[in-house]
Motif scaffolding. Structure first.
Motif, PDB file in Angstrom:
ATOM      1  N   LEU A   1      -2.546   3.470  -3.236  1.00  0.00           N
ATOM      2  CA  LEU A   1      -2.300   3.119  -5.265  1.00  0.00           C
ATOM      3  C   LEU A   1      -2.439   1.584  -3.795  1.00  0.00           C
ATOM      4  CD1 LEU A   1       0.345   4.198  -7.645  1.00  0.00           C
ATOM      5  CD2 LEU A   1      -2.333   3.320  -7.216  1.00  0.00           C
ATOM      6  N   VAL A   2      -3.304   0.303  -3.893  1.00  0.00           N
ATOM      7  CA  VAL A   2      -2.820  -0.425  -2.809  1.00  0.00           C
ATOM      8  C   VAL A   2      -2.597  -1.660  -4.521  1.00  0.00           C
ATOM      9  CG1 VAL A   2      -4.166  -2.336  -1.857  1.00  0.00           C
ATOM     10  CG2 VAL A   2      -4.739  -0.275  -1.891  1.00  0.00           C
ATOM     11  N   LEU A   3      -1.753  -2.671  -3.825  1.00  0.00           N
ATOM     12  CA  LEU A   3      -1.316  -3.894  -4.448  1.00  0.00           C
ATOM     13  C   LEU A   3      -2.598  -5.289  -3.956  1.00  0.00           C
ATOM     14  CD1 LEU A   3       0.438  -5.140  -6.780  1.00  0.00           C
ATOM     15  CD2 LEU A   3       2.062  -6.060  -4.638  1.00  0.00           C
ATOM     16  N   PRO A   4      -3.335  -5.468  -5.049  1.00  0.00           N
ATOM     17  CA  PRO A   4      -4.092  -6.527  -4.390  1.00  0.00           C
ATOM     18  C   PRO A   4      -4.505  -7.568  -3.663  1.00  0.00           C
ATOM     19  CG  PRO A   4      -5.357  -5.908  -6.184  1.00  0.00           C
ATOM     20  CD  PRO A   4      -3.493  -5.373  -6.288  1.00  0.00           C
ATOM     21  N   ALA A   5      -4.144  -9.276  -3.435  1.00  0.00           N
ATOM     22  CA  ALA A   5      -4.160  -9.846  -2.958  1.00  0.00           C
ATOM     23  C   ALA A   5      -3.698 -10.899  -4.789  1.00  0.00           C
ATOM     24  CB  ALA A   5      -4.601 -10.957  -2.531  1.00  0.00           C
TER      25      ALA A   5
ATOM     26  N   LYS B   1       0.272  -1.449   0.509  1.00  0.00           N
ATOM     27  CA  LYS B   1      -0.437  -0.107  -0.095  1.00  0.00           C
ATOM     28  C   LYS B   1       0.631   0.980   0.057  1.00  0.00           C
ATOM     29  CE  LYS B   1      -3.755   2.343   2.575  1.00  0.00           C
ATOM     30  NZ  LYS B   1      -4.851   1.822   3.514  1.00  0.00           N
ATOM     31  N   VAL B   2       1.051   2.187  -0.784  1.00  0.00           N
ATOM     32  CA  VAL B   2       1.797   3.506  -1.148  1.00  0.00           C
ATOM     33  C   VAL B   2       0.426   4.568  -1.109  1.00  0.00           C
ATOM     34  CG1 VAL B   2       2.701   4.434  -2.964  1.00  0.00           C
ATOM     35  CG2 VAL B   2       3.169   1.686  -2.794  1.00  0.00           C
ATOM     36  N   ARG B   3       0.493   5.123  -0.116  1.00  0.00           N
ATOM     37  CA  ARG B   3      -0.398   7.221   0.021  1.00  0.00           C
ATOM     38  C   ARG B   3       0.073   7.651  -0.781  1.00  0.00           C
ATOM     39  NH1 ARG B   3      -4.406   7.843   3.890  1.00  0.00           N
ATOM     40  NH2 ARG B   3      -4.564   9.991   4.432  1.00  0.00           N
ATOM     41  N   LEU B   4      -0.644   8.581  -2.196  1.00  0.00           N
ATOM     42  CA  LEU B   4      -0.474   8.967  -3.288  1.00  0.00           C
ATOM     43  C   LEU B   4      -0.605   9.952  -2.564  1.00  0.00           C
ATOM     44  CD1 LEU B   4      -2.223   7.709  -5.962  1.00  0.00           C
ATOM     45  CD2 LEU B   4       0.170   7.148  -5.430  1.00  0.00           C
ATOM     46  N   THR B   5      -1.898  10.664  -1.073  1.00  0.00           N
ATOM     47  CA  THR B   5      -0.915  12.003  -1.068  1.00  0.00           C
ATOM     48  C   THR B   5       0.156  12.228   0.204  1.00  0.00           C
ATOM     49  OG1 THR B   5      -2.934  11.137   1.311  1.00  0.00           O
ATOM     50  CG2 THR B   5      -3.751  12.395  -0.691  1.00  0.00           C
ATOM     51  N   ASN B   6       0.642  11.259   0.503  1.00  0.00           N
ATOM     52  CA  ASN B   6       1.895  11.644   1.667  1.00  0.00           C
ATOM     53  C   ASN B   6       2.868  12.709  -0.195  1.00  0.00           C
ATOM     54  OD1 ASN B   6       5.059  10.818   1.711  1.00  0.00           O
ATOM     55  ND2 ASN B   6       4.392  10.357   3.257  1.00  0.00           N
ATOM     56  N   GLU B   7       3.544  13.459   0.875  1.00  0.00           N
ATOM     57  CA  GLU B   7       4.145  15.046   1.067  1.00  0.00           C
ATOM     58  C   GLU B   7       5.247  14.067  -0.134  1.00  0.00           C
ATOM     59  OE1 GLU B   7       6.653  18.880   2.291  1.00  0.00           O
ATOM     60  OE2 GLU B   7       5.443  17.429   3.230  1.00  0.00           O
TER      61      GLU B   7
ATOM     62  N   LYS C   1       3.427   7.020 -11.403  1.00  0.00           N
ATOM     63  CA  LYS C   1       1.845   6.094 -11.087  1.00  0.00           C
ATOM     64  C   LYS C   1       1.335   5.665 -11.918  1.00  0.00           C
ATOM     65  CE  LYS C   1      -1.847   7.810 -10.609  1.00  0.00           C
ATOM     66  NZ  LYS C   1      -3.565   9.470 -10.633  1.00  0.00           N
ATOM     67  N   GLU C   2       1.657   5.909 -13.353  1.00  0.00           N
ATOM     68  CA  GLU C   2       0.928   4.899 -14.588  1.00  0.00           C
ATOM     69  C   GLU C   2       1.729   3.478 -14.882  1.00  0.00           C
ATOM     70  OE1 GLU C   2      -0.466   8.642 -15.120  1.00  0.00           O
ATOM     71  OE2 GLU C   2       1.766   7.967 -14.975  1.00  0.00           O
ATOM     72  N   SER C   3       2.860   3.659 -14.206  1.00  0.00           N
ATOM     73  CA  SER C   3       3.638   2.151 -13.980  1.00  0.00           C
ATOM     74  C   SER C   3       3.590   1.637 -13.300  1.00  0.00           C
ATOM     75  CB  SER C   3       5.048   2.489 -14.218  1.00  0.00           C
ATOM     76  OG  SER C   3       6.018   3.418 -14.646  1.00  0.00           O
ATOM     77  N   MET C   4       2.685   1.614 -11.932  1.00  0.00           N
ATOM     78  CA  MET C   4       2.932   1.176 -11.089  1.00  0.00           C
ATOM     79  C   MET C   4       1.507   0.892 -11.619  1.00  0.00           C
ATOM     80  SD  MET C   4       3.515   3.100  -7.498  1.00  0.00           S
ATOM     81  CE  MET C   4       3.416   1.792  -5.764  1.00  0.00           C
ATOM     82  N   VAL C   5       0.887   0.827 -11.932  1.00  0.00           N
ATOM     83  CA  VAL C   5      -0.766   0.307 -11.770  1.00  0.00           C
ATOM     84  C   VAL C   5      -0.369  -0.380 -13.565  1.00  0.00           C
ATOM     85  CG1 VAL C   5      -2.899   0.576 -13.334  1.00  0.00           C
ATOM     86  CG2 VAL C   5      -1.929   2.418 -11.937  1.00  0.00           C
TER      87      VAL C   5
END
Length: 214
Positions: free
Chosen positions: A119-123, A83-89, A102-106
């Motif tokens: 952004l969450v990496l599903p199980a 899990k990655v918090r996108l709103t983190n500074e 972000k598109e690469s992570m998706v």
């Protein structure tokens, strides 16, 4: 069973008809090759992930992306790495607001939450070291590109600050080298140059006597 028949006596058998052989026509080939490359040039098409990584022009972004991916690949059971918090500074500075990050992570399987904050990496998804190597390759390519651009700027700055006379002299020397290279090497064998008419002349014929005068 094949039956061979022989011609009867007195019956003229015509000679077999010979068909002319057709000339060999080689198959047509594309002389330009794929996408303008010469024939035989191996062209490797980029994957979607490679294309997205190529859009990222920040080494810090690629470094962070590599770290997040490596942690998820090496410890897939750790929820904190999924899990990655996108709103983190800090994350916003190197991931959220960087085109292609972000598109690469998706593309690797991460899913954006409904509120757009995470952004969450599903199980059912996982990343591997293959993606890590793809990111490392993108970092190496970016560094090489930045080095080339830096060298170009240094060269241009040196030319700008160079003394005009020296700049003109270097330009003339370069033009002279190009002209000599265009002419190619000049090689010419030595040729013997004839001297006189080739007739041997004696001392008497030259008006000289063999005795000295008194």
């Amino acid at each position: 069973i094949f039956q061979v028949t022989t011609p009867r006596a007195g019956v003229r058998v015509p000679p077999p008809t010979l068909r002319p052989s057709l000339p060999f026509v080689p198959p047509k080939t594309n002389t330009m090759g794929y996408a303008g490359y010469a024939p035989g040039h191996k062209v490797v098409e980029l994957t979607v992930l490679q294309q997205l990584l190529k859009q990222i022009k920040s080494d810090k972004s690629l470094e962070t992306l590599e770290k997040l991916t490596r942690n998820s690949a090496q410890a897939p059971g750790e929820e904190k790495f999924r899990k990655v918090r996108l709103t983190n500074e800090k994350i916003a500075l190197v991931i959220t607001n960087v085109p292609g990050a972000k598109e690469s992570m998706v593309e690797m399987g991460w899913v954006e939450s409904d509120d757009g904050e995470n952004l969450v990496l599903p199980a059912s998804k996982s990343v591997t070291m293959r993606e890590v190597r793809e990111i490392d390759a993108a970092r190496s390519a970016l560094r090489k590109l930045e080095d080339e651009e830096f060298k170009k700027r240094i060269k241009q700055r040196n030319l700008t600050s160079m003394d005009p006379n020296k700049k003109r002299l270097l330009a003339e020397m370069d033009a002279d080298r190009q002209e000599r290279a265009a002419r190619g090497p000049v090689t010419k064998g030595s040729v013997a140059t004839p001297k006189g008419d080739g007739v041997m002349q004696t001392a008497a014929g030259a008006g000289c006597s063999g005795t000295s005068g008194g």
